[in-house]
Design a protein around this motif. Structure first.
Motif, PDB file in Angstrom:
ATOM      1  N   GLY A  11      51.562  46.162  47.451  1.00 49.25           N
ATOM      2  CA  GLY A  11      51.831  45.433  46.220  1.00 49.25           C
ATOM      3  C   GLY A  11      50.666  44.587  45.766  1.00 49.25           C
ATOM      4  O   GLY A  11      50.743  43.912  44.750  1.00 49.25           O
ATOM      5  N   ILE A  12      49.577  44.630  46.495  1.00 52.86           N
ATOM      6  CA  ILE A  12      48.373  43.895  46.136  1.00 52.86           C
ATOM      7  C   ILE A  12      47.516  44.790  45.247  1.00 52.86           C
ATOM      8  O   ILE A  12      47.316  45.965  45.549  1.00 52.86           O
ATOM      9  CB  ILE A  12      47.585  43.492  47.398  1.00 52.86           C
ATOM     10  CG1 ILE A  12      48.427  42.567  48.283  1.00 52.86           C
ATOM     11  CG2 ILE A  12      46.258  42.844  47.021  1.00 52.86           C
ATOM     12  CD1 ILE A  12      47.825  42.310  49.654  1.00 52.86           C
ATOM     13  N   THR A  13      46.998  44.233  44.152  1.00 51.81           N
ATOM     14  CA  THR A  13      46.074  44.963  43.294  1.00 51.81           C
ATOM     15  C   THR A  13      44.658  44.670  43.776  1.00 51.81           C
ATOM     16  O   THR A  13      44.298  43.514  43.986  1.00 51.81           O
ATOM     17  CB  THR A  13      46.234  44.532  41.823  1.00 51.81           C
ATOM     18  OG1 THR A  13      47.574  44.804  41.417  1.00 51.81           O
ATOM     19  CG2 THR A  13      45.269  45.281  40.929  1.00 51.81           C
ATOM     20  N   TYR A  14      43.876  45.720  43.947  1.00 55.55           N
ATOM     21  CA  TYR A  14      42.478  45.585  44.369  1.00 55.55           C
ATOM     22  C   TYR A  14      41.582  45.914  43.187  1.00 55.55           C
ATOM     23  O   TYR A  14      41.813  46.909  42.493  1.00 55.55           O
ATOM     24  CB  TYR A  14      42.167  46.545  45.528  1.00 55.55           C
ATOM     25  CG  TYR A  14      42.821  46.127  46.797  1.00 55.55           C
ATOM     26  CD1 TYR A  14      44.136  46.486  47.081  1.00 55.55           C
ATOM     27  CD2 TYR A  14      42.141  45.345  47.721  1.00 55.55           C
ATOM     28  CE1 TYR A  14      44.747  46.081  48.249  1.00 55.55           C
ATOM     29  CE2 TYR A  14      42.743  44.946  48.895  1.00 55.55           C
ATOM     30  CZ  TYR A  14      44.045  45.317  49.157  1.00 55.55           C
ATOM     31  OH  TYR A  14      44.652  44.900  50.315  1.00 55.55           O
ATOM     32  N   VAL A  15      40.585  45.078  42.953  1.00 61.73           N
ATOM     33  CA  VAL A  15      39.636  45.314  41.870  1.00 61.73           C
ATOM     34  C   VAL A  15      38.212  45.094  42.373  1.00 61.73           C
ATOM     35  O   VAL A  15      37.989  44.384  43.356  1.00 61.73           O
ATOM     36  CB  VAL A  15      39.891  44.405  40.643  1.00 61.73           C
ATOM     37  CG1 VAL A  15      41.281  44.624  40.074  1.00 61.73           C
ATOM     38  CG2 VAL A  15      39.673  42.949  40.983  1.00 61.73           C
ATOM     39  N   ARG A  16      37.274  45.722  41.701  1.00 54.77           N
ATOM     40  CA  ARG A  16      35.863  45.404  41.916  1.00 54.77           C
ATOM     41  C   ARG A  16      35.541  44.308  40.920  1.00 54.77           C
ATOM     42  O   ARG A  16      35.768  44.473  39.718  1.00 54.77           O
ATOM     43  CB  ARG A  16      34.978  46.619  41.656  1.00 54.77           C
ATOM     44  CG  ARG A  16      35.055  47.606  42.774  1.00 54.77           C
ATOM     45  CD  ARG A  16      33.889  48.588  42.732  1.00 54.77           C
ATOM     46  NE  ARG A  16      34.129  49.602  43.742  1.00 54.77           N
ATOM     47  CZ  ARG A  16      34.515  50.832  43.480  1.00 54.77           C
ATOM     48  NH1 ARG A  16      34.674  51.241  42.249  1.00 54.77           N
ATOM     49  NH2 ARG A  16      34.725  51.677  44.463  1.00 54.77           N
ATOM     50  N   GLY A  17      35.015  43.210  41.414  1.00 53.29           N
ATOM     51  CA  GLY A  17      34.688  42.119  40.510  1.00 53.29           C
ATOM     52  C   GLY A  17      34.490  40.826  41.252  1.00 53.29           C
ATOM     53  O   GLY A  17      34.351  40.795  42.480  1.00 53.29           O
ATOM     54  N   ASP A  18      34.521  39.762  40.502  1.00 45.60           N
ATOM     55  CA  ASP A  18      34.241  38.424  40.996  1.00 45.60           C
ATOM     56  C   ASP A  18      35.530  37.613  41.000  1.00 45.60           C
ATOM     57  O   ASP A  18      36.126  37.390  39.940  1.00 45.60           O
ATOM     58  CB  ASP A  18      33.195  37.783  40.075  1.00 45.60           C
ATOM     59  CG  ASP A  18      32.766  36.401  40.490  1.00 45.60           C
ATOM     60  OD1 ASP A  18      33.391  35.803  41.393  1.00 45.60           O
ATOM     61  OD2 ASP A  18      31.790  35.895  39.892  1.00 45.60           O
ATOM     62  N   ALA A  19      35.945  37.169  42.167  1.00 41.97           N
ATOM     63  CA  ALA A  19      37.203  36.418  42.275  1.00 41.97           C
ATOM     64  C   ALA A  19      37.151  35.082  41.549  1.00 41.97           C
ATOM     65  O   ALA A  19      38.190  34.478  41.301  1.00 41.97           O
ATOM     66  CB  ALA A  19      37.563  36.204  43.741  1.00 41.97           C
ATOM     67  N   THR A  20      35.940  34.607  41.190  1.00 40.92           N
ATOM     68  CA  THR A  20      35.870  33.363  40.419  1.00 40.92           C
ATOM     69  C   THR A  20      36.112  33.607  38.931  1.00 40.92           C
ATOM     70  O   THR A  20      36.115  32.664  38.151  1.00 40.92           O
ATOM     71  CB  THR A  20      34.508  32.642  40.606  1.00 40.92           C
ATOM     72  OG1 THR A  20      33.472  33.423  40.019  1.00 40.92           O
ATOM     73  CG2 THR A  20      34.222  32.360  42.065  1.00 40.92           C
ATOM     74  N   GLU A  21      36.320  34.876  38.561  1.00 39.73           N
ATOM     75  CA  GLU A  21      36.635  35.239  37.189  1.00 39.73           C
ATOM     76  C   GLU A  21      37.921  36.074  37.173  1.00 39.73           C
ATOM     77  O   GLU A  21      37.882  37.291  36.986  1.00 39.73           O
ATOM     78  CB  GLU A  21      35.485  36.026  36.555  1.00 39.73           C
ATOM     79  CG  GLU A  21      34.205  35.233  36.429  1.00 39.73           C
ATOM     80  CD  GLU A  21      33.080  36.030  35.785  1.00 39.73           C
ATOM     81  OE1 GLU A  21      33.354  37.032  35.099  1.00 39.73           O
ATOM     82  OE2 GLU A  21      31.932  35.634  35.991  1.00 39.73           O
ATOM     83  N   PRO A  22      39.074  35.429  37.394  1.00 37.45           N
ATOM     84  CA  PRO A  22      40.334  36.181  37.474  1.00 37.45           C
ATOM     85  C   PRO A  22      40.586  37.038  36.246  1.00 37.45           C
ATOM     86  O   PRO A  22      40.364  36.598  35.120  1.00 37.45           O
ATOM     87  CB  PRO A  22      41.393  35.081  37.596  1.00 37.45           C
ATOM     88  CG  PRO A  22      40.657  33.901  38.119  1.00 37.45           C
ATOM     89  CD  PRO A  22      39.268  34.002  37.557  1.00 37.45           C
ATOM     90  N   CYS A  23      41.028  38.267  36.493  1.00 39.66           N
ATOM     91  CA  CYS A  23      41.211  39.252  35.413  1.00 39.66           C
ATOM     92  C   CYS A  23      42.641  39.259  34.880  1.00 39.66           C
ATOM     93  O   CYS A  23      43.174  40.305  34.573  1.00 39.66           O
ATOM     94  CB  CYS A  23      40.799  40.639  35.908  1.00 39.66           C
ATOM     95  SG  CYS A  23      41.786  41.234  37.294  1.00 39.66           S
ATOM     96  N   ALA A  24      43.238  38.092  34.758  1.00 39.28           N
ATOM     97  CA  ALA A  24      44.592  38.002  34.224  1.00 39.28           C
ATOM     98  C   ALA A  24      44.674  36.789  33.316  1.00 39.28           C
ATOM     99  O   ALA A  24      43.869  35.863  33.430  1.00 39.28           O
ATOM    100  CB  ALA A  24      45.601  37.856  35.370  1.00 39.28           C
ATOM    101  N   GLY A  25      45.652  36.805  32.448  1.00 38.37           N
ATOM    102  CA  GLY A  25      45.893  35.651  31.601  1.00 38.37           C
ATOM    103  C   GLY A  25      46.945  34.760  32.238  1.00 38.37           C
ATOM    104  O   GLY A  25      47.448  35.035  33.317  1.00 38.37           O
ATOM    105  N   GLY A  26      47.269  33.704  31.565  1.00 37.16           N
ATOM    106  CA  GLY A  26      48.290  32.787  32.051  1.00 37.16           C
ATOM    107  C   GLY A  26      47.786  31.910  33.183  1.00 37.16           C
ATOM    108  O   GLY A  26      46.589  31.803  33.430  1.00 37.16           O
TER     109      GLY A  26
END
Length: 172
Positions: A11-26
């Motif tokens: 249930g965890i979503t994995y992404v390539r990116g920077d955790a200091t720039e969350p890819c979600a709103g809210g």
């Protein structure tokens, strides 16, 4: 910019990116593991400090005043850094690993489990999603196959959306 790599059975979503720039709103919480000896400066904390001064300042004050507060393994502090964005300093590492030494890994899985349980209550109250690197698996020396089930049990099973960020080409 983050690229979704996969969503697995945990249930965890994995992404390539920077955790200091969350890819979600809210409302969002960036969670990471800190040590219990007041050390801040290497690993993911350097990226945090590069974006916001508040998480480091709060951690150092929390450590400095530890005789009168809850600082210790399993404790957490949510530090606001922007509207609808917090950093969760979670104490899940006992000591630090010194370069060139073969001491046991400082990760403490039971402390990470406790911290994640405490985090869950706070993020549910905020209606927030959680974003993180592979906590406890960098300088703390932990194993992702041991950490991932803790995240699934404490956060995902309670309905908290979790995104794990991998830098570069490292995937799930």
């Amino acid at each position: 910019m983050s690229e979704i790599v996969s969503e697995i059975l945990s249930g965890i979503t994995y992404v390539r990116g920077d955790a200091t720039e969350p890819c979600a709103g809210g409302a969002r919480v960036i969670a990471h593991v800190c040590n219990d000896v007041g050390g801040w400066g290497r690993g993911f904390v350097a990226a945090l400090s590069g974006r916001w001064p508040e998480p480091e300042a709060d951690y150092r004050a929390w450590y400095r005043d530890r005789a009168g507060n809850d600082f210790g393994l399993g404790a957490i502090r949510l530090v606001p850094v922007a509207p609808d964005l917090w950093v969760a300093n979670m104490i899940g590492q006992h000591g630090v690993r010194r370069p060139g030494r073969t001491a046991p890994a400082p990760v403490r899985y039971d402390a990470i489990d406790t911290a994640l349980d405490r985090l869950a209550g706070q993020v549910i109250e905020l209606g927030a999603s959680v974003h993180m690197p592979r906590i406890g698996c960098g300088l703390a020396g932990g194993s992702w196959p041991r950490v991932e089930p803790l995240i699934t049990e404490r956060l995902v099973r309670r309905g908290v959306p979790v995104t794990v960020y991998d830098h570069g080409e490292d995937g799930p």
